[in-house]
Write a protein that holds these residues in place. Structure first.
Motif, PDB file in Angstrom:
ATOM      1  N   PHE A   1     -36.437  11.080  67.251  1.00 49.47           N
ATOM      2  CA  PHE A   1     -35.942  12.362  67.759  1.00 49.47           C
ATOM      3  C   PHE A   1     -36.430  12.626  69.110  1.00 49.47           C
ATOM      4  O   PHE A   1     -35.630  13.424  69.742  1.00 49.47           O
ATOM      5  CB  PHE A   1     -36.525  13.329  66.798  1.00 49.47           C
ATOM      6  CG  PHE A   1     -36.084  13.579  65.386  1.00 49.47           C
ATOM      7  CD1 PHE A   1     -34.617  13.265  65.117  1.00 49.47           C
ATOM      8  CD2 PHE A   1     -37.061  13.905  64.206  1.00 49.47           C
ATOM      9  CE1 PHE A   1     -34.209  13.380  63.923  1.00 49.47           C
ATOM     10  CE2 PHE A   1     -36.235  13.557  63.007  1.00 49.47           C
ATOM     11  CZ  PHE A   1     -35.153  13.608  62.970  1.00 49.47           C
TER      12      PHE A   1
ATOM     13  N   TYR B   1     -35.148  15.646  71.663  1.00 50.90           N
ATOM     14  CA  TYR B   1     -35.580  16.716  71.013  1.00 50.90           C
ATOM     15  C   TYR B   1     -36.907  17.013  71.244  1.00 50.90           C
ATOM     16  O   TYR B   1     -37.618  16.242  71.441  1.00 50.90           O
ATOM     17  CB  TYR B   1     -35.104  16.649  69.744  1.00 50.90           C
ATOM     18  CG  TYR B   1     -33.692  16.790  69.396  1.00 50.90           C
ATOM     19  CD1 TYR B   1     -32.953  17.810  69.601  1.00 50.90           C
ATOM     20  CD2 TYR B   1     -32.849  15.480  69.408  1.00 50.90           C
ATOM     21  CE1 TYR B   1     -31.579  18.080  69.063  1.00 50.90           C
ATOM     22  CE2 TYR B   1     -31.638  15.749  69.135  1.00 50.90           C
ATOM     23  CZ  TYR B   1     -30.985  16.777  69.164  1.00 50.90           C
ATOM     24  OH  TYR B   1     -29.652  16.886  68.918  1.00 50.90           O
TER      25      TYR B   1
ATOM     26  N   VAL C   1     -39.996  17.758  69.489  1.00 47.44           N
ATOM     27  CA  VAL C   1     -40.386  17.376  68.112  1.00 47.44           C
ATOM     28  C   VAL C   1     -41.955  17.733  67.807  1.00 47.44           C
ATOM     29  O   VAL C   1     -42.829  17.316  68.801  1.00 47.44           O
ATOM     30  CB  VAL C   1     -39.767  16.186  67.547  1.00 47.44           C
ATOM     31  CG1 VAL C   1     -40.460  15.023  68.453  1.00 47.44           C
ATOM     32  CG2 VAL C   1     -40.029  15.947  66.088  1.00 47.44           C
TER      33      VAL C   1
ATOM     34  N   TYR D   1     -29.294  13.454  60.744  1.00 46.57           N
ATOM     35  CA  TYR D   1     -28.756  14.406  61.809  1.00 46.57           C
ATOM     36  C   TYR D   1     -27.869  15.396  61.021  1.00 46.57           C
ATOM     37  O   TYR D   1     -28.053  16.755  61.099  1.00 46.57           O
ATOM     38  CB  TYR D   1     -28.052  13.991  62.944  1.00 46.57           C
ATOM     39  CG  TYR D   1     -29.169  13.567  63.985  1.00 46.57           C
ATOM     40  CD1 TYR D   1     -30.108  14.555  64.432  1.00 46.57           C
ATOM     41  CD2 TYR D   1     -29.090  12.300  64.549  1.00 46.57           C
ATOM     42  CE1 TYR D   1     -30.890  14.110  65.492  1.00 46.57           C
ATOM     43  CE2 TYR D   1     -30.175  11.794  65.614  1.00 46.57           C
ATOM     44  CZ  TYR D   1     -30.878  12.880  65.984  1.00 46.57           C
ATOM     45  OH  TYR D   1     -31.891  12.350  66.897  1.00 46.57           O
TER      46      TYR D   1
ATOM     47  N   CYS E   1     -25.020  14.971  67.231  1.00 44.89           N
ATOM     48  CA  CYS E   1     -26.113  14.049  67.489  1.00 44.89           C
ATOM     49  C   CYS E   1     -25.824  12.682  67.091  1.00 44.89           C
ATOM     50  O   CYS E   1     -26.530  11.548  67.523  1.00 44.89           O
ATOM     51  CB  CYS E   1     -27.277  14.459  66.546  1.00 44.89           C
ATOM     52  SG  CYS E   1     -27.793  16.104  67.100  1.00 44.89           S
TER      53      CYS E   1
END
Length: 910
Positions: free
Chosen positions: A424, A429, A431, A890, A898
């Motif tokens: 991720f 992202y 995360v 995702y 994604c």
């Protein structure tokens, strides 16, 4: 009889009566579909909402808000062993359980495929010219009559929504089949069973079918029409509603034996399947679940009713069952827009009641569900009405969350969680990892001086985040087989037995929820890790780390199993069978971990897994040699197995023995040594296997005194003294607890670890340790004195150690100049409190080169391996990304676009 006397019943209604007769034969099918529509059609509701069925919050069907009994999966799994044989046509065990539960003879009860089948069978018995149905009520009474060409006479309920028995007078002079619902569906109102007994006695040529499908929710002492039942009464009840098993379909009917025989003849053979029979018998014997349901449902119903009454324009009728009848009372509005907006904007389904005779679309019904669901309905209705009060939970947003759970400990959850954290992160992202409760002696100290599980530190590194104690709010450090030190938000709160901790768990859960909500608010995606197995039925009722946490986080769960250990498919199917339906709905699919071989050989098993569970295998992760990441617990360490990096020939390697302690902690101190090409690490638990290594390391211990006793009893202390004697070349190093053991004495005046207040150490270093209640938790930077190499790490200890001889040398100093450990004057025995000192590449190479020189090998001189987890984490992420369908992951998390992003990452060679 309440209200009017029996004279009014016998005299019937005057010519201005309100009885409405309807002959249902000949109504067009389209109107039939509308007239006889039910709640709970999740497929159709999901199509209308544009979402998956499991994304809906269904208030349109009335089932137990507590969900099915916790043992359901186990009983279903056992019953599946009998599916190759026909069900018992007599339902013997089920009927015996019903007879015992309701104190009737077995000949007075019959089982059906849901209450509906029994209602249809009752309508088929014949002998009556009409059916009388006080309305509004359950629509299938009229439908059953239509199927058997019975004329239906619908008479309205009284002004107080109770059955108007006097109004039946003129109607019952003609022998009639009367359908009654108690409590009424949809009003939730009751009639008096005593009144019905009188009416049934007055009209013996009529038969009364009393549907008590929701009467199980009444107090246990409530008057029922099961045992004390007139001979012309058939009482029907639904087990699917009270026990939350509508998918199994099961109902019971109680009547005189001759009527039961006629009902049986009117029904198909084997209408009740084996699963339903087994589950039903167990349900009827589970009195604890029934009592808990009645108590909790009453509380939930009153709280829901109170909340709904505060929504402007909504009238809520009192009820006694697990649902509430409501009415929209705004001028010019009905409940249709309310239903549509709740479905479209909030994915909440309610039941419009316009197809109930006597009601219109101003009326709607809502089921009583769990507290969080009920609160969500109330807030959604406030939002639709324009009076919303804002969110009730501390989280201000719903952060997408993926949770890794396993079929057992050591299934690879921690490593897989780290992999998804890095994936991720690579995909752009923000995360963070999270594990509500970690049981491990392998801990870490944050920059703030807080203690947390080492696995979440590795996962934080995968996210390129600083370790934060919120990532692991509860840490348990076992000190014995039945007790642990409990650490909450990085600080010890006490040593507790199992029972004491179970009682403490509600407070621990508060810390867990607060930590998660705070952390989730700051990140785009959360990656959660479970513990052990989610199917430990003896622990589920106070779970705070597996499905309870998944439910709070609204997480999609991946269930991982270690195929390298064998039995992975059986363990996955077994785990799913022990989960409740609500828990199974949170599982997105399976991950097969540590696979060696040709993946195509697994395809047949994948198909069977899907058939048994309805869940797909989303990835097969290959066995990764030389992973290079810390282990979460000591399972692999104690088995003596750790994949090694490429090594030099044995005669060019140094031999390091690591002592296996019963309560070993922070064994990851040894991890950097595994990566070196000229080091072979052995885990030794038997003094006879110790041999003459180049170095012996005694690692940390959660309980120094008991572990010291164990080593002395096993002869290990004597063996170490022999190796460290004059003339030997073996070096002996102690870290933390191991450092304390090397000394002359360990004093425990407060009884922290043993009833023995003073115990002799191994006598290899002239130091003395005193154990004190205050725990040292600190990040530390310093220098190894002899080499001049910088070292860094952390301290976790209760001990205070002081030298007993002027001949001792300081082995390490912190940056303030204070000693971090001591060494014998010849440098062959030394100890320190600093965890992680071998992480320093230059010091580690210096240490190994010293051993090489002692052995007669030439020092290598330069650093051979950089102990940096970055490359290892990227490698891990690449392997898992290649093995797992990230597009589906995702999608499960609710992300769009994604799939393309992940594909671009792969195409770029990331």
């Amino acid at each position: 009889m309440s209200g009017k006397g029996f004279g009014a019943v016998a005299g019937g209604l005057d010519d201005g009566g309100t009885v409405k007769q309807r002959v249902l034969a000949g109504i067009p099918d389209v109107l039939d579909e509308q007239r006889f529509a039910h709640g709970g059609n999740l497929r159709r509701l999901a199509e209308q909402a544009g979402c998956r069925p499991d994304e809906l919050l269904d208030f349109s069907a009335n089932v137990n808000p507590l969900g099915p009994p916790p043992w359901l999966g186990q009983v279903v799994g056992q019953a599946l062993q009998s599916v190759d044989a026909y069900p018992d046509p007599d339902c013997h065990d089920l009927l015996m359980a019903a007879a015992e539960a309701y104190k009737v003879w077995p000949t007075q009860v019959i089982a059906g495929n849901g209450a509906s089948e029994l209602i249809f069978a009752a309508a088929s018995l014949g002998g009556f010219g009409q059916a009388v149905i006080p309305s509004p009520t359950y629509v299938d009474y009229a439908r059953a009559c239509k199927a058997h060409r019975l004329k239906v006479v619908e008479t309205p309920l009284g002004d107080d929504l109770s059955v108007n028995f006097p109004a039946m007078g003129r109607l019952l002079t003609t022998p009639s089949l009367v359908f009654l619902c108690n409590p009424n569906n949809p009003t939730g109102a009751l009639f008096s069973p005593a009144d019905l007994r009188e009416v049934a006695a007055m009209f013996p040529r009529s038969r009364f079918v009393v549907d008590e499908s929701f009467a199980e929710f009444l107090p246990e002492e409530a008057d029922r029409l099961i045992r004390d039942r007139p001979s012309n009464v058939i009482t029907v009840l639904s087990m699917t509603k009270f026990f939350a098993i509508p998918g199994l379909r099961l109902g019971l009917a109680f009547a005189d034996p001759d009527v039961i025989l006629r009902l049986k003849q009117a029904m198909p053979a084997w209408s009740v399947n084996t699963l339903a029979q087994k589950v039903g018998a167990r349900c009827l014997r589970d009195t604890a679940y029934a009592a808990r349901t009645r108590e909790q449902t009453a509380l939930l119903r009153e709280n829901l009713a109170s909340g709904l009454r505060h929504v402007p324009g909504i009238r809520v009728l009192p009820g006694v069952a697990n649902y509430l009848l409501c009415r929209v009372e705004r001028v010019g509005q009905d409940a249709v827009p309310l239903k549509e907006r709740l479905l479209a904007e909030h994915r909440i389904a309610i039941r419009l009641c316009g197809n109930y005779e006597g009601l219109d679309n101003n009326w709607f019904r809502v089921a009583v569900r769990g507290g969080d669901d009920n609160e969500r309905l109330i807030r959604a209705m406030e939002a639709v009405s324009g009076t919303g009060r804002g969110p009730v939970v501390r989280r201000t947003k719903r952060t997408p969350a993926l949770m890794l759970q396993g079929t057992s400990s050591n299934a690879g959850k921690s490593v897989l969680a780290a992999a998804f954290c890095r994936i991720f992160l690579q995909d752009g992202y923000n995360v963070a990892p999270f594990k509500a409760q970690n049981m491990s002696l392998n801990s870490f100290v944050t920059d703030e001086g807080c203690e947390m599980g080492r696995a979440q530190v590795t996962q934080a590194m995968a996210c390129r985040q600083r370790p934060d104690v919120r990532m692991n709010p509860v840490l348990l450090k076992p000190g014995s087989d039945t007790g642990s030190q409990v650490i909450v938000m990085g600080r010890p709160v006490g040593n507790m037995s199992v029972g004491e901790y179970v009682r403490y768990k509600p407070r621990a859960w508060e810390a867990v929820v607060a930590a998660y909500d705070s952390l989730a608010n700051e990140h785009d995606i959360m990656v959660l890790e479970g513990a052990g197995s989610p199917a430990e039925v003896n622990l589920k009722h106070h779970d705070i780390v597996n499905m309870a946490m998944a439910r709070h986080a609204v997480a999609r769960v991946l269930l991982a199993g270690d195929i390298d250990r064998g039995g992975v498919f059986a363990s996955m199917v077994g785990t799913m069978s022990l989960l409740t339906p609500a828990e199974r709905s949170m599982v997105e699919g399976f991950l097969i971990n540590r696979f060696r071989g040709d993946e195509s050989l697994l395809e047949p098993a994948f198909g069977q897994m899907f058939e048994h569970t309805g869940k797909p295998v989303l990835g097969t992760i290959p066995y990764i040699h030389s992973l290079g990441l810390p282990e979460e617990d000591s399972v692999s360490f104690k088995e003596g197995f750790r994949p090694e990096a490429r090594k030099l020939s044995p005669d060019q390697c140094v031999d390091i023995a690591v002592i296996d302690l019963p309560r070993i902690s922070n064994f990851n101190d040894i991890d950097p040594l595994h990566a070196e090409p000229d080091v072979r690490v052995r885990v030794v638990s038997d003094a006879h296997a110790l041999g003459t290594p180049d170095a012996v390391i005694i690692p940390g211990s959660k309980s120094t005194v008991p572990d010291m006793k164990a080593l002395r009893g096993a002869g290990m202390a004597a063996a170490l003294r022999a190796l460290a004697g004059n003339g030997g070349r073996t070096r002996v190093i102690g870290i933390c607890g191991g450092f304390q053991m090397l000394g002359e004495l360990v004093d425990d005046p407060f009884g922290l670890e043993s009833e023995t207040t003073r115990m002799d150490g191994f006598g290899l270093l002239p130091v003395q340790t005193t154990l004190v209640p205050e725990k040292t938790l600190t990040r530390t930077w310093g220098t190894h004195v002899k080499s001049g190499c910088a070292v860094h790490g952390y301290e976790i200890h209760h001990g205070q150690t002081k030298p007993l001889s002027d001949s001792l040398r300081v082995a390490l100093r912190d940056n303030a100049g204070q000693p971090l450990g001591y060494a014998r004057d010849d440098g062959r025995v030394w100890g320190t409190y600093l965890h992680g000192l071998f992480d320093a590449d230059e010091f580690r190479r210096w240490f190994i080169d010293q051993l090489r020189s002692d052995k007669g090998l030439a020092p290598l001189g330069t650093v051979q391996v950089r102990f940096d987890l970055e490359d290892a984490l990227d490698h891990l992420a690449g392997v898992v990304r290649q093995a797992v369908c990230m597009e589906k992951i995702y999608k499960a998390l609710g992300f769009s676009g994604c799939c393309t992003q992940a594909s671009l990452f792969r195409a770029a060679g990331g």
